[in-house]
Design a protein around this motif. Structure first.
Motif, PDB file in Angstrom:
ATOM      1  N   MET A 114       0.858  -1.168   0.000  1.00 23.00           N
ATOM      2  CA  MET A 114       0.000   0.000   0.000  1.00 23.00           C
ATOM      3  C   MET A 114       0.905   1.231   0.000  1.00 23.00           C
ATOM      4  N   SER A 115       0.618   2.202  -0.834  1.00 25.79           N
ATOM      5  CA  SER A 115       1.433   3.403  -0.897  1.00 25.79           C
ATOM      6  C   SER A 115       0.816   4.513  -0.055  1.00 25.79           C
ATOM      7  N   THR A 116       1.651   5.477   0.305  1.00 23.41           N
ATOM      8  CA  THR A 116       1.211   6.602   1.117  1.00 23.41           C
ATOM      9  C   THR A 116       0.487   7.608   0.240  1.00 23.41           C
ATOM     10  N   THR A 117      -0.653   8.090   0.706  1.00 24.44           N
ATOM     11  CA  THR A 117      -1.402   9.135   0.035  1.00 24.44           C
ATOM     12  C   THR A 117      -1.019  10.463   0.668  1.00 24.44           C
ATOM     13  N   TYR A 118      -0.848  11.495  -0.138  1.00 27.13           N
ATOM     14  CA  TYR A 118      -0.513  12.826   0.344  1.00 27.13           C
ATOM     15  C   TYR A 118      -1.679  13.757   0.080  1.00 27.13           C
ATOM     16  N   VAL A 119      -2.109  14.483   1.115  1.00 27.90           N
ATOM     17  CA  VAL A 119      -3.211  15.427   0.954  1.00 27.90           C
ATOM     18  C   VAL A 119      -2.951  16.685   1.772  1.00 27.90           C
ATOM     19  N   CYS A 120      -3.666  17.741   1.430  1.00 31.24           N
ATOM     20  CA  CYS A 120      -3.664  18.960   2.232  1.00 31.24           C
ATOM     21  C   CYS A 120      -4.911  18.931   3.104  1.00 31.24           C
ATOM     22  N   ALA A 121      -4.749  19.262   4.363  1.00 33.94           N
ATOM     23  CA  ALA A 121      -5.851  19.216   5.322  1.00 33.94           C
ATOM     24  C   ALA A 121      -6.739  20.436   5.181  1.00 33.94           C
ATOM     25  N   PRO A 122      -7.976  20.311   5.653  1.00 36.60           N
ATOM     26  CA  PRO A 122      -8.814  21.508   5.737  1.00 36.60           C
ATOM     27  C   PRO A 122      -8.180  22.458   6.747  1.00 36.60           C
ATOM     28  N   GLU A 123      -8.685  23.648   6.828  1.00 30.27           N
ATOM     29  CA  GLU A 123      -8.097  24.628   7.747  1.00 30.27           C
ATOM     30  C   GLU A 123      -8.218  24.142   9.187  1.00 30.27           C
ATOM     31  N   ILE A 124      -7.079  23.988   9.815  1.00 30.00           N
ATOM     32  CA  ILE A 124      -6.995  23.577  11.215  1.00 30.00           C
ATOM     33  C   ILE A 124      -6.186  24.649  11.930  1.00 30.00           C
ATOM     34  N   HIS A 125      -6.824  25.312  12.895  1.00 31.37           N
ATOM     35  CA  HIS A 125      -6.143  26.398  13.599  1.00 31.37           C
ATOM     36  C   HIS A 125      -5.849  26.080  15.056  1.00 31.37           C
ATOM     37  N   SER A 126      -6.655  25.226  15.673  1.00 28.96           N
ATOM     38  CA  SER A 126      -6.474  24.941  17.098  1.00 28.96           C
ATOM     39  C   SER A 126      -6.040  23.494  17.296  1.00 28.96           C
ATOM     40  N   PHE A 127      -5.498  23.221  18.469  1.00 27.82           N
ATOM     41  CA  PHE A 127      -5.100  21.860  18.782  1.00 27.82           C
ATOM     42  C   PHE A 127      -6.327  20.944  18.855  1.00 27.82           C
ATOM     43  N   GLU A 128      -7.443  21.455  19.337  1.00 25.86           N
ATOM     44  CA  GLU A 128      -8.660  20.645  19.402  1.00 25.86           C
ATOM     45  C   GLU A 128      -9.146  20.285  18.000  1.00 25.86           C
ATOM     46  N   GLN A 129      -9.051  21.205  17.046  1.00 25.89           N
ATOM     47  CA  GLN A 129      -9.415  20.894  15.660  1.00 25.89           C
ATOM     48  C   GLN A 129      -8.479  19.822  15.093  1.00 25.89           C
ATOM     49  N   LEU A 130      -7.208  19.892  15.453  1.00 26.93           N
ATOM     50  CA  LEU A 130      -6.238  18.884  15.021  1.00 26.93           C
ATOM     51  C   LEU A 130      -6.627  17.512  15.567  1.00 26.93           C
ATOM     52  N   ARG A 131      -6.941  17.451  16.857  1.00 21.71           N
ATOM     53  CA  ARG A 131      -7.372  16.192  17.494  1.00 21.71           C
ATOM     54  C   ARG A 131      -8.608  15.622  16.788  1.00 21.71           C
ATOM     55  N   GLN A 132      -9.585  16.467  16.535  1.00 26.36           N
ATOM     56  CA  GLN A 132     -10.821  16.015  15.892  1.00 26.36           C
ATOM     57  C   GLN A 132     -10.563  15.511  14.467  1.00 26.36           C
ATOM     58  N   TYR A 133      -9.710  16.217  13.725  1.00 23.51           N
ATOM     59  CA  TYR A 133      -9.383  15.799  12.364  1.00 23.51           C
ATOM     60  C   TYR A 133      -8.708  14.425  12.375  1.00 23.51           C
ATOM     61  N   ILE A 134      -7.768  14.234  13.271  1.00 22.23           N
ATOM     62  CA  ILE A 134      -7.061  12.954  13.363  1.00 22.23           C
ATOM     63  C   ILE A 134      -8.035  11.844  13.739  1.00 22.23           C
ATOM     64  N   TYR A 135      -8.869  12.088  14.736  1.00 21.58           N
ATOM     65  CA  TYR A 135      -9.833  11.078  15.183  1.00 21.58           C
ATOM     66  C   TYR A 135     -10.807  10.707  14.062  1.00 21.58           C
ATOM     67  N   GLN A 136     -11.351  11.699  13.387  1.00 27.12           N
ATOM     68  CA  GLN A 136     -12.303  11.441  12.299  1.00 27.12           C
ATOM     69  C   GLN A 136     -11.642  10.688  11.149  1.00 27.12           C
ATOM     70  N   THR A 137     -10.411  11.056  10.819  1.00 30.45           N
ATOM     71  CA  THR A 137      -9.698  10.405   9.722  1.00 30.45           C
ATOM     72  C   THR A 137      -9.456   8.935  10.040  1.00 30.45           C
ATOM     73  N   ILE A 138      -9.015   8.639  11.258  1.00 32.65           N
ATOM     74  CA  ILE A 138      -8.791   7.245  11.655  1.00 32.65           C
ATOM     75  C   ILE A 138     -10.101   6.470  11.642  1.00 32.65           C
ATOM     76  N   CYS A 139     -11.155   7.048  12.199  1.00 31.20           N
ATOM     77  CA  CYS A 139     -12.458   6.367  12.226  1.00 31.20           C
ATOM     78  C   CYS A 139     -12.970   6.071  10.819  1.00 31.20           C
ATOM     79  N   GLU A 140     -12.855   7.033   9.913  1.00 28.61           N
ATOM     80  CA  GLU A 140     -13.319   6.828   8.534  1.00 28.61           C
ATOM     81  C   GLU A 140     -12.477   5.783   7.812  1.00 28.61           C
TER      82      GLU A 140
END
Length: 101
Positions: A1-27
């Protein structure tokens, strides 16, 4: 499996970063959101903070993880076998000090 590279949506706070990571793993691994906990710990190199390690323990104690690499301002996602499957370049750098709170 190869690594996919993407640009994230706008993330400004650490809590937004946590939520993005959690949602990405869950999906990616078809986990029911809110059914599993996201944990984190600060990573240091030479006494300096260099990143934050995030982990979700899924069913049957399977672990999914991601690392926010502060200097490069990117998130590296890994599957349970330790294979990187996604690299996300962030546009803005959340304040890592919020991670210690």
């Amino acid at each position: 499996m190869s690594t996919t590279y993407v640009c994230a949506p706008e993330i400004h706070s650490f809590e937004q970063l946590r939520q993005y990571i959690y949602q990405t793993i869950c999906e990616q691994f078809h986990l029911q959101p809110e059914a599993f906990c996201l944990t984190q710990r600060i990573l240091t190199r030479g006494g300096q903070v260099c990143g934050v390690f995030f982990s979700v323990e899924g069913p049957r104690a399977v672990k999914f993880c991601a690392i926010w690499e502060i200097e490069g301002n990117q998130i590296l996602f890994y599957d349970p076998a330790g294979v990187r499957f996604l690299r996300v370049q962030l546009r803005y750098r959340p304040q890592w000090e919020q991670a210690a709170a």
